[in-house]
Design an enzyme around this catalytic site. Structure first.
Site, PDB file in Angstrom:
ATOM      1  N   ASN A  11       0.878  -1.690  -0.035  1.00 27.71           N
ATOM      2  CA  ASN A  11       0.122  -0.106  -0.451  1.00 27.71           C
ATOM      3  C   ASN A  11       0.527   0.740  -0.315  1.00 27.71           C
ATOM      4  OD1 ASN A  11      -2.177   2.364   0.687  1.00 27.71           O
ATOM      5  ND2 ASN A  11      -2.853   1.278   2.325  1.00 27.71           N
ATOM      6  N   LYS A  13       0.152   4.028  -0.825  1.00 28.95           N
ATOM      7  CA  LYS A  13      -0.685   5.581   0.042  1.00 28.95           C
ATOM      8  C   LYS A  13      -0.251   7.123  -0.961  1.00 28.95           C
ATOM      9  CE  LYS A  13      -0.563   3.761   4.831  1.00 28.95           C
ATOM     10  NZ  LYS A  13      -0.504   3.755   6.097  1.00 28.95           N
ATOM     11  N   HIS A  98     -10.257   1.492   4.403  1.00 31.70           N
ATOM     12  CA  HIS A  98      -8.930   2.279   4.687  1.00 31.70           C
ATOM     13  C   HIS A  98      -9.295   2.791   6.019  1.00 31.70           C
ATOM     14  CE1 HIS A  98      -4.513   3.334   6.063  1.00 31.70           C
ATOM     15  NE2 HIS A  98      -4.044   2.016   5.410  1.00 31.70           N
ATOM     16  N   GLU A 170      -6.540  -4.736  10.366  1.00 34.86           N
ATOM     17  CA  GLU A 170      -5.878  -3.190  10.695  1.00 34.86           C
ATOM     18  C   GLU A 170      -5.424  -2.577  11.801  1.00 34.86           C
ATOM     19  OE1 GLU A 170      -3.095  -2.051   7.005  1.00 34.86           O
ATOM     20  OE2 GLU A 170      -4.711  -0.483   7.028  1.00 34.86           O
ATOM     21  N   GLY A 176       1.724   2.137  10.617  1.00 38.19           N
ATOM     22  CA  GLY A 176       3.248   3.904  10.885  1.00 38.19           C
ATOM     23  C   GLY A 176       3.294   4.166  12.260  1.00 38.19           C
TER      24      GLY A 176
END
Ligand code: PGA
Length: 251
Positions: A11, A13, A98, A170, A176
């Protein structure tokens, strides 16, 4: 599709622009496509890069996926991108729900369920994200949040018998941050998801993955988790050597 044991979903982003995405692929496409793995690698770049990347990987085992799509099929929805358009770029997957979309763009559970439906209608494989925030986690609300997010999705996807739907657990607080739930906690959530899917939508083929701070040096601890079939990888997927290590550690 021949469902592999593991999916590795990169991903990207909005970390890479169109030009940067194309340049990265120019540099690494051959190496990426020739990695010795039976598992499925999926690259999810920014929208404009979907078409050139799908072209570049066309004759390789690498698949391309969108990062989001409209909950609507077609019409006066300025700024939205339909699942059909994503499919027409040659993409095969699409992430929906997401937490960055849920939180920053206020996407609701209902909209995410509509998006998953659109993705399936367009012939793509959805990668549906669910997960609790740090506060919800600390208040012991994980399982009720998972249920709240998942039920509308299962309701909208149950009509697509035999189709493959990826569900990514997730935890928002793991994205992160370098933090990860204990493997036993991830396993408990996956078990809950499996039970809900069996009860609500038994005809669909659900495949469970995990995302949040997955790196080459943290992935090993996730290996023993029962029911885990892959990873949604953010920052670690931007670095080719790191991505390669991750993929090759699960041959
Ligand atoms: P991360 O992101 O791997 O950088 O934590 C994962 C994600 O947001 O999908």
């Amino acid at each position: 599709m021949q469902v592999p044991s593991y999916f590795f979903i990169a991903n990207w982003k909005m970390q890479r622009s169109f030009t940067e995405s194309v340049q990265w692929v120019e540099e690494y496409a051959d190496q990426l496509a020739s990695l010795e793995t039976k598992n499925q690698i999926v690259i999810c770049p920014t929208f404009p890069a979907l078409y050139p990347l799908a072209q570049k990987f066309d004759t390789t085992p690498i698949a391309i996926g969108g990062q989001n799509c409209s909950p609507y099929e077609q019409g006066a929805y300025t700024g939205q991108v339909s699942a059909q358009s994503i499919a027409q770029t040659g993409s095969v997957f699409c992430i929906v729900g997401h937490s960055e979309q849920r939180i920053l763009m206020q996407e609701t559970n209902y909209e995410v369920a509509l998006q998953a439906e659109q993705v399936l209608k367009a012939g793509l494989y959805p990668i549906v994200c669910v997960g609790e925030t740090e506060e919800e986690h600390a208040s012991g609300l994980t399982s009720s949040i998972i249920e709240e997010q998942l039920l509308p999705i299962l309701e909208r996807t149950k009509q697509f018998e035999d189709r493959l739907v990826l569900i990514a657990y997730e935890p928002v607080w793991a994205i992160g941050t370098g933090k990860m739930p204990a493997p036993a906690s991830i396993e408990m959530v996956l078990e809950q998801i499996i039970n809900l899917t069996k009860k609500m939508s038994p005809g669909v083929q659900y495949h469970l993955i995990y995302g949040g701070s997955v790196k080459s040096d943290t992935i090993e601890s996730l290996r023993p988790i029962k029911g885990l079939g892959g990873f949604l990888i953010g920052s670690a997927s931007l670095n080719f050597q790191e991505l390669k290590k991750i993929v090759l550690s699960f041959k």
